[in-house]
Write a protein that holds these residues in place. Structure first.
Motif, PDB file in Angstrom:
ATOM      1  N   LYS A  99       0.824  -1.205   0.000  1.00  0.00           N
ATOM      2  CA  LYS A  99       0.000   0.000   0.000  1.00  0.00           C
ATOM      3  C   LYS A  99       0.860   1.259   0.000  1.00  0.00           C
ATOM      4  O   LYS A  99       0.464   2.287  -0.519  1.00  0.00           O
ATOM      5  CB  LYS A  99      -0.917   0.009   1.218  1.00  0.00           C
ATOM      6  CG  LYS A  99      -1.966  -1.073   1.193  1.00  0.00           C
ATOM      7  CD  LYS A  99      -2.821  -1.052   2.440  1.00  0.00           C
ATOM      8  CE  LYS A  99      -3.810  -2.206   2.408  1.00  0.00           C
ATOM      9  NZ  LYS A  99      -4.525  -2.342   3.670  1.00  0.00           N
ATOM     10  N   SER A 100       2.045   1.163   0.588  1.00  0.00           N
ATOM     11  CA  SER A 100       2.949   2.313   0.692  1.00  0.00           C
ATOM     12  C   SER A 100       3.502   2.716  -0.668  1.00  0.00           C
ATOM     13  O   SER A 100       3.508   1.919  -1.613  1.00  0.00           O
ATOM     14  CB  SER A 100       4.133   1.972   1.603  1.00  0.00           C
ATOM     15  OG  SER A 100       3.705   1.737   2.911  1.00  0.00           O
ATOM     16  N   ASP A 101       3.990   3.964  -0.749  1.00  0.00           N
ATOM     17  CA  ASP A 101       4.744   4.399  -1.919  1.00  0.00           C
ATOM     18  C   ASP A 101       6.119   3.759  -1.794  1.00  0.00           C
ATOM     19  O   ASP A 101       6.774   3.887  -0.759  1.00  0.00           O
ATOM     20  CB  ASP A 101       4.887   5.921  -1.943  1.00  0.00           C
ATOM     21  CG  ASP A 101       3.558   6.622  -2.191  1.00  0.00           C
ATOM     22  OD1 ASP A 101       2.704   6.032  -2.892  1.00  0.00           O
ATOM     23  OD2 ASP A 101       3.383   7.742  -1.711  1.00  0.00           O
ATOM     24  N   VAL A 130      21.750  -0.158  -4.429  1.00  0.00           N
ATOM     25  CA  VAL A 130      20.556   0.661  -4.614  1.00  0.00           C
ATOM     26  C   VAL A 130      19.880   0.857  -3.262  1.00  0.00           C
ATOM     27  O   VAL A 130      20.066   0.060  -2.351  1.00  0.00           O
ATOM     28  CB  VAL A 130      19.564   0.027  -5.621  1.00  0.00           C
ATOM     29  CG1 VAL A 130      20.187  -0.120  -6.993  1.00  0.00           C
ATOM     30  CG2 VAL A 130      19.048  -1.306  -5.136  1.00  0.00           C
ATOM     31  N   VAL A 131      19.086   1.922  -3.181  1.00  0.00           N
ATOM     32  CA  VAL A 131      18.333   2.198  -1.968  1.00  0.00           C
ATOM     33  C   VAL A 131      16.855   2.001  -2.275  1.00  0.00           C
ATOM     34  O   VAL A 131      16.319   2.619  -3.198  1.00  0.00           O
ATOM     35  CB  VAL A 131      18.583   3.640  -1.458  1.00  0.00           C
ATOM     36  CG1 VAL A 131      17.725   3.916  -0.229  1.00  0.00           C
ATOM     37  CG2 VAL A 131      20.052   3.845  -1.140  1.00  0.00           C
ATOM     38  N   ILE A 132      16.227   1.125  -1.516  1.00  0.00           N
ATOM     39  CA  ILE A 132      14.785   0.899  -1.645  1.00  0.00           C
ATOM     40  C   ILE A 132      14.132   1.586  -0.455  1.00  0.00           C
ATOM     41  O   ILE A 132      14.530   1.360   0.687  1.00  0.00           O
ATOM     42  CB  ILE A 132      14.455  -0.606  -1.646  1.00  0.00           C
ATOM     43  CG1 ILE A 132      15.150  -1.302  -2.821  1.00  0.00           C
ATOM     44  CG2 ILE A 132      12.940  -0.820  -1.717  1.00  0.00           C
ATOM     45  CD1 ILE A 132      15.081  -2.811  -2.761  1.00  0.00           C
ATOM     46  N   SER A 133      13.142   2.439  -0.733  1.00  0.00           N
ATOM     47  CA  SER A 133      12.472   3.154   0.356  1.00  0.00           C
ATOM     48  C   SER A 133      10.962   3.001   0.229  1.00  0.00           C
ATOM     49  O   SER A 133      10.425   2.835  -0.860  1.00  0.00           O
ATOM     50  CB  SER A 133      12.847   4.639   0.338  1.00  0.00           C
ATOM     51  OG  SER A 133      12.463   5.234  -0.876  1.00  0.00           O
ATOM     52  N   ALA A 134      10.306   3.050   1.384  1.00  0.00           N
ATOM     53  CA  ALA A 134       8.846   2.948   1.430  1.00  0.00           C
ATOM     54  C   ALA A 134       8.315   3.988   2.403  1.00  0.00           C
ATOM     55  O   ALA A 134       8.889   4.204   3.466  1.00  0.00           O
ATOM     56  CB  ALA A 134       8.412   1.553   1.860  1.00  0.00           C
ATOM     57  N   THR A 135       7.226   4.636   1.996  1.00  0.00           N
ATOM     58  CA  THR A 135       6.569   5.626   2.839  1.00  0.00           C
ATOM     59  C   THR A 135       5.077   5.337   2.822  1.00  0.00           C
ATOM     60  O   THR A 135       4.470   5.296   1.757  1.00  0.00           O
ATOM     61  CB  THR A 135       6.812   7.056   2.304  1.00  0.00           C
ATOM     62  OG1 THR A 135       8.219   7.264   2.165  1.00  0.00           O
ATOM     63  CG2 THR A 135       6.233   8.094   3.239  1.00  0.00           C
ATOM     64  N   GLY A 136       4.504   5.117   4.007  1.00  0.00           N
ATOM     65  CA  GLY A 136       3.070   4.853   4.067  1.00  0.00           C
ATOM     66  C   GLY A 136       2.711   3.947   5.215  1.00  0.00           C
ATOM     67  O   GLY A 136       3.533   3.635   6.075  1.00  0.00           O
ATOM     68  N   GLU A 137       1.465   3.496   5.190  1.00  0.00           N
ATOM     69  CA  GLU A 137       0.925   2.745   6.323  1.00  0.00           C
ATOM     70  C   GLU A 137       1.573   1.387   6.546  1.00  0.00           C
ATOM     71  O   GLU A 137       1.589   0.886   7.666  1.00  0.00           O
ATOM     72  CB  GLU A 137      -0.588   2.599   6.180  1.00  0.00           C
ATOM     73  CG  GLU A 137      -1.026   1.842   4.936  1.00  0.00           C
ATOM     74  CD  GLU A 137      -2.526   1.820   4.768  1.00  0.00           C
ATOM     75  OE1 GLU A 137      -3.149   0.841   5.221  1.00  0.00           O
ATOM     76  OE2 GLU A 137      -3.061   2.783   4.195  1.00  0.00           O
ATOM     77  N   ASP A 138       2.116   0.767   5.505  1.00  0.00           N
ATOM     78  CA  ASP A 138       2.736  -0.557   5.685  1.00  0.00           C
ATOM     79  C   ASP A 138       4.217  -0.544   5.295  1.00  0.00           C
ATOM     80  O   ASP A 138       4.748  -1.531   4.818  1.00  0.00           O
ATOM     81  CB  ASP A 138       1.974  -1.625   4.900  1.00  0.00           C
ATOM     82  CG  ASP A 138       2.050  -1.446   3.385  1.00  0.00           C
ATOM     83  OD1 ASP A 138       2.443  -0.349   2.920  1.00  0.00           O
ATOM     84  OD2 ASP A 138       1.719  -2.398   2.663  1.00  0.00           O
ATOM     85  N   GLU A 139       4.886   0.588   5.544  1.00  0.00           N
ATOM     86  CA  GLU A 139       6.270   0.735   5.082  1.00  0.00           C
ATOM     87  C   GLU A 139       7.224  -0.321   5.645  1.00  0.00           C
ATOM     88  O   GLU A 139       8.068  -0.839   4.920  1.00  0.00           O
ATOM     89  CB  GLU A 139       6.802   2.147   5.340  1.00  0.00           C
ATOM     90  CG  GLU A 139       6.797   2.564   6.782  1.00  0.00           C
ATOM     91  CD  GLU A 139       7.081   4.046   6.989  1.00  0.00           C
ATOM     92  OE1 GLU A 139       7.715   4.350   8.011  1.00  0.00           O
ATOM     93  OE2 GLU A 139       6.689   4.889   6.156  1.00  0.00           O
TER      94      GLU A 139
END
Length: 88
Positions: A30-32, A61-70
């Protein structure tokens, strides 16, 4: 935001088949979710975006997540990519 730095170990880098695996894993979240390489960052849910980075083998590489299920997103993506021997 949650992020992790990983090393690509797939012999062809993050192209075609491994990129599809990465995009499919990110698309379930669900996260970006973004992936960054050499100062460029793209949406990891976009196959064209991921492939446009031209990530070679042995690249970091850098994997990033922003959001409710990061937290879960990063863990799930890492798990899938490790299982497929795409990252170290």
């Amino acid at each position: 935001m949650k992020q992790v730095t990983v090393k690509i170990i797939d012999p062809v880098g993050l192209h075609a088949r491994p990129a599809t695996v990465a995009v499919n894993a990110a698309s379930k979240c669900k996260s970006d979710v973004n992936v960054a390489f050499k100062g460029r960052e793209v949406n990891m849910k976009s196959i064209m975006g991921v492939m446009s980075l031209g990530i070679p083998t042995q690249a970091e590489v850098v994997i990033s997540a922003t959001g409710e299920d990061e937290e879960q997103a990063i863990a799930a993506i890492e798990e899938v990519l490790r299982a497929q021997k795409i990252i170290e």
